[in-house]
Design an enzyme around this catalytic site. Structure first.
Site, PDB file in Angstrom:
ATOM      1  N   TYR A  31       0.889  -1.256   0.132  1.00  0.00           N
ATOM      2  CA  TYR A  31      -0.046   0.073   0.002  1.00  0.00           C
ATOM      3  C   TYR A  31       0.952   1.309  -0.059  1.00  0.00           C
ATOM      4  O   TYR A  31       0.813   2.310  -0.585  1.00  0.00           O
ATOM      5  CB  TYR A  31      -0.986  -0.051   1.373  1.00  0.00           C
TER       6      TYR A  31
ATOM      7  N   ASN B 101     -12.693   3.486  -7.102  1.00  0.00           N
ATOM      8  CA  ASN B 101     -11.358   3.789  -6.927  1.00  0.00           C
ATOM      9  C   ASN B 101     -11.092   4.451  -5.563  1.00  0.00           C
ATOM     10  O   ASN B 101     -11.955   5.064  -4.944  1.00  0.00           O
ATOM     11  CB  ASN B 101     -10.955   4.937  -7.833  1.00  0.00           C
TER      12      ASN B 101
ATOM     13  N   HIS C 225     -15.039   2.096  -2.023  1.00  0.00           N
ATOM     14  CA  HIS C 225     -14.174   1.371  -1.534  1.00  0.00           C
ATOM     15  C   HIS C 225     -13.114   1.832  -0.631  1.00  0.00           C
ATOM     16  O   HIS C 225     -12.128   1.407  -0.254  1.00  0.00           O
ATOM     17  CB  HIS C 225     -13.276   0.523  -2.522  1.00  0.00           C
TER      18      HIS C 225
ATOM     19  N   CYS D 169      -6.588   4.470  24.268  1.00  0.00           N
ATOM     20  CA  CYS D 169      -5.161   4.968  24.081  1.00  0.00           C
ATOM     21  C   CYS D 169      -4.807   5.082  22.411  1.00  0.00           C
ATOM     22  O   CYS D 169      -3.905   5.882  22.087  1.00  0.00           O
ATOM     23  CB  CYS D 169      -4.120   3.833  24.579  1.00  0.00           C
TER      24      CYS D 169
ATOM     25  N   SER E  89     -14.320  -3.360 -14.798  1.00  0.00           N
ATOM     26  CA  SER E  89     -14.520  -4.687 -15.473  1.00  0.00           C
ATOM     27  C   SER E  89     -16.088  -5.317 -15.102  1.00  0.00           C
ATOM     28  O   SER E  89     -16.529  -6.179 -15.532  1.00  0.00           O
ATOM     29  CB  SER E  89     -13.716  -5.722 -15.033  1.00  0.00           C
TER      30      SER E  89
HETATM   31  P1  NAD Z   1     -10.333  -3.753 -13.131  1.00  0.00           P
HETATM   32  O1  NAD Z   1      -8.993  -3.519 -12.823  1.00  0.00           O
HETATM   33  O2  NAD Z   1     -11.118  -4.882 -12.658  1.00  0.00           O
HETATM   34  O3  NAD Z   1     -10.929  -3.401 -14.490  1.00  0.00           O
HETATM   35  C1  NAD Z   1     -10.452  -2.271 -15.050  1.00  0.00           C
HETATM   36  C2  NAD Z   1     -11.116  -2.012 -16.038  1.00  0.00           C
HETATM   37  O4  NAD Z   1     -10.953  -0.691 -16.938  1.00  0.00           O
HETATM   38  C3  NAD Z   1     -11.153  -3.031 -17.355  1.00  0.00           C
HETATM   39  O5  NAD Z   1     -12.419  -3.280 -17.866  1.00  0.00           O
HETATM   40  C4  NAD Z   1     -10.394  -2.511 -18.352  1.00  0.00           C
HETATM   41  O6  NAD Z   1     -10.820  -2.767 -19.774  1.00  0.00           O
HETATM   42  C5  NAD Z   1     -10.829  -1.024 -18.511  1.00  0.00           C
HETATM   43  N1  NAD Z   1      -9.765   0.144 -18.834  1.00  0.00           N
HETATM   44  C6  NAD Z   1      -8.513   0.069 -18.841  1.00  0.00           C
HETATM   45  N2  NAD Z   1      -7.928   1.157 -19.291  1.00  0.00           N
HETATM   46  C7  NAD Z   1      -9.184   2.060 -19.647  1.00  0.00           C
HETATM   47  C8  NAD Z   1      -9.293   3.302 -20.011  1.00  0.00           C
HETATM   48  N3  NAD Z   1      -8.148   4.267 -20.450  1.00  0.00           N
HETATM   49  N4  NAD Z   1     -10.528   3.835 -20.103  1.00  0.00           N
HETATM   50  C9  NAD Z   1     -11.678   3.092 -19.904  1.00  0.00           C
HETATM   51  N5  NAD Z   1     -11.358   1.780 -19.611  1.00  0.00           N
HETATM   52  C10 NAD Z   1     -10.202   1.215 -19.179  1.00  0.00           C
HETATM   53  O7  NAD Z   1     -11.249  -2.570 -11.866  1.00  0.00           O
HETATM   54  P2  NAD Z   1     -12.588  -2.310 -11.420  1.00  0.00           P
HETATM   55  O8  NAD Z   1     -13.687  -2.843 -12.077  1.00  0.00           O
HETATM   56  O9  NAD Z   1     -12.364  -1.026 -10.558  1.00  0.00           O
HETATM   57  O10 NAD Z   1     -12.319  -3.501  -9.958  1.00  0.00           O
HETATM   58  C11 NAD Z   1     -11.101  -3.616  -9.327  1.00  0.00           C
HETATM   59  C12 NAD Z   1     -11.005  -2.977  -7.774  1.00  0.00           C
HETATM   60  O11 NAD Z   1      -9.849  -2.408  -7.896  1.00  0.00           O
HETATM   61  C13 NAD Z   1     -11.880  -1.958  -7.282  1.00  0.00           C
HETATM   62  O12 NAD Z   1     -12.767  -2.057  -6.233  1.00  0.00           O
HETATM   63  C14 NAD Z   1     -10.991  -0.709  -7.090  1.00  0.00           C
HETATM   64  O13 NAD Z   1     -11.506  -0.425  -5.610  1.00  0.00           O
HETATM   65  C15 NAD Z   1      -9.676  -1.365  -7.003  1.00  0.00           C
HETATM   66  N6  NAD Z   1      -8.673  -0.477  -7.808  1.00  0.00           N
HETATM   67  C16 NAD Z   1      -8.501   0.936  -7.584  1.00  0.00           C
HETATM   68  C17 NAD Z   1      -7.430   1.500  -8.406  1.00  0.00           C
HETATM   69  C18 NAD Z   1      -7.640   3.128  -8.072  1.00  0.00           C
HETATM   70  O14 NAD Z   1      -8.011   3.589  -7.057  1.00  0.00           O
HETATM   71  N7  NAD Z   1      -7.106   3.876  -9.079  1.00  0.00           N
HETATM   72  C19 NAD Z   1      -6.507   1.021  -9.028  1.00  0.00           C
HETATM   73  C20 NAD Z   1      -6.581  -0.546  -9.244  1.00  0.00           C
HETATM   74  C21 NAD Z   1      -7.589  -1.192  -8.493  1.00  0.00           C
END
Ligand code: NAD
Length: 263
Positions: A88, A124, A141, A156, A212
């Site tokens: 993290y 995100n 999230h 504490c 996704s």
């Molecule tokens: P995921 O990784 O499962 O899916 C990412 C999706 O984004 C895919 O469908 C992909 O095709 C699409 N994608 C990639 N580049 C793109 C673009 N430029 N424009 C549009 N679409 C694009 O992510 P998710 O569905 O958000 O689920 C995963 C979990 O991951 C969530 O719970 C989230 O909290 C967490 N996460 C967050 C971050 C962040 O905060 N930036 C990063 C990674 C994962």
């Protein structure tokens, strides 16, 4: 009570789709301009063009390099607190050096000039919508830049007074700090989820951007909106698990399509 996030993190990426035509974009732009209530549900793809890796994309995605159960669950943290804390810390360092992209900025600008008409709901944890200037973002999230106590805090436990370490801890009782994000198996913050459900139910248009659609209950907002009569649009570079629920799928990137729709 919202369910815990669940998904199959190792499922294969769906196939690519043809790129959105400009006529489709123009028609949606008009629909958005006329809508009283718009909801936008975003996922990791929203921030991909800012330089934040997604979770499931083939070679750059985090899950191709790390085990989700170890890095994103309470059991994983308790078993390997230093390893998970450092993962993290790495993600925090990535986020600290990136900026909101044209997609985040287009949403924030539109919501400022059309007050009360747009709800941004995000999976995100990176805070980029907030940094772009969107107000009232529903962070389903949690937030990566914040910490909370691993075990129920005692008198504490003071977040302003922690013993340094990886992870830092309460100098009196040893309670560990953990990132304030929702891990697999944990409930979503109830008030945030309720507000997100309401926004999905009340939206005339729901845009589902860069997700996704594999993580529930967040992905279920698309079904909720559709059942309530919303026009549901999936915006993604690839096919998604929510395409079957969508009224319309637009293929293209968030940083390209959102400015085309809103600026
Ligand atoms: P995921 O990784 O499962 O899916 C990412 C999706 O984004 C895919 O469908 C992909 O095709 C699409 N994608 C990639 N580049 C793109 C673009 N430029 N424009 C549009 N679409 C694009 O992510 P998710 O569905 O958000 O689920 C995963 C979990 O991951 C969530 O719970 C989230 O909290 C967490 N996460 C967050 C971050 C962040 O905060 N930036 C990063 C990674 C994962």
């Amino acid at each position: 009570m919202p369910l815990a996030p669940s998904s199959d993190p190792l499922s294969a990426s769906p196939p690519a789709r043809p790129v959105a035509a400009s006529g489709e974009v123009q028609a949606l732009r008009q629909r958005l301009a006329a809508a009283c209530q718009i909801a936008v549900l975003t996922g990791a793809g929203m921030s991909a063009e800012s330089g934040v890796p997604t979770f499931r994309d083939d070679s750059s995605g985090y899950w191709s390099q790390f085990n989700p159960q170890e890095m994103a669950s309470e059991a994983g943290f308790r078993a390997h607190p230093q390893r998970v804390w450092n993962w993290y810390a790495h993600r925090r360092a990535v986020i600290a050096r990136v900026e909101p992209n044209a997609g985040h900025l287009a949403l924030a600008r539109w919501s400022r000039t059309h007050e009360g008409r747009m709800s941004v709901i995000t999976q995100n944890v990176d805070g980029l919508h907030q940094r772009a200037g969107s107000a009232g973002v529903l962070a389903l999230h949690g937030e990566l830049m914040r910490n909370r106590w691993l075990d129920r805090p005692r008198s504490c436990c003071d977040l302003q007074r922690v013993a340094p370490g990886e992870p830092p801890s309460c100098p009196v009782c040893g309670n560990l700090l953990r990132p304030a994000v929702v891990w697999f198996g944990e409930a979503l913050p109830a008030s945030v989820w309720q507000a997100a459900e309401q926004a999905a139910q009340g939206a005339e248009v729901l845009l589902v951007v860069g997700t996704s659609g594999a993580v529930y209950p967040a992905a279920g907002l698309a079904q909720i909106a559709r059942r309530s009569g919303a026009h549901v649009v999936v915006i993604n570079t690839q096919a998604t698990e929510l395409d079957a629920v969508a009224s319309q799928c637009l293929t293209g990137s968030a940083a390209r399509l959102l400015p085309a729709l809103f600026d």
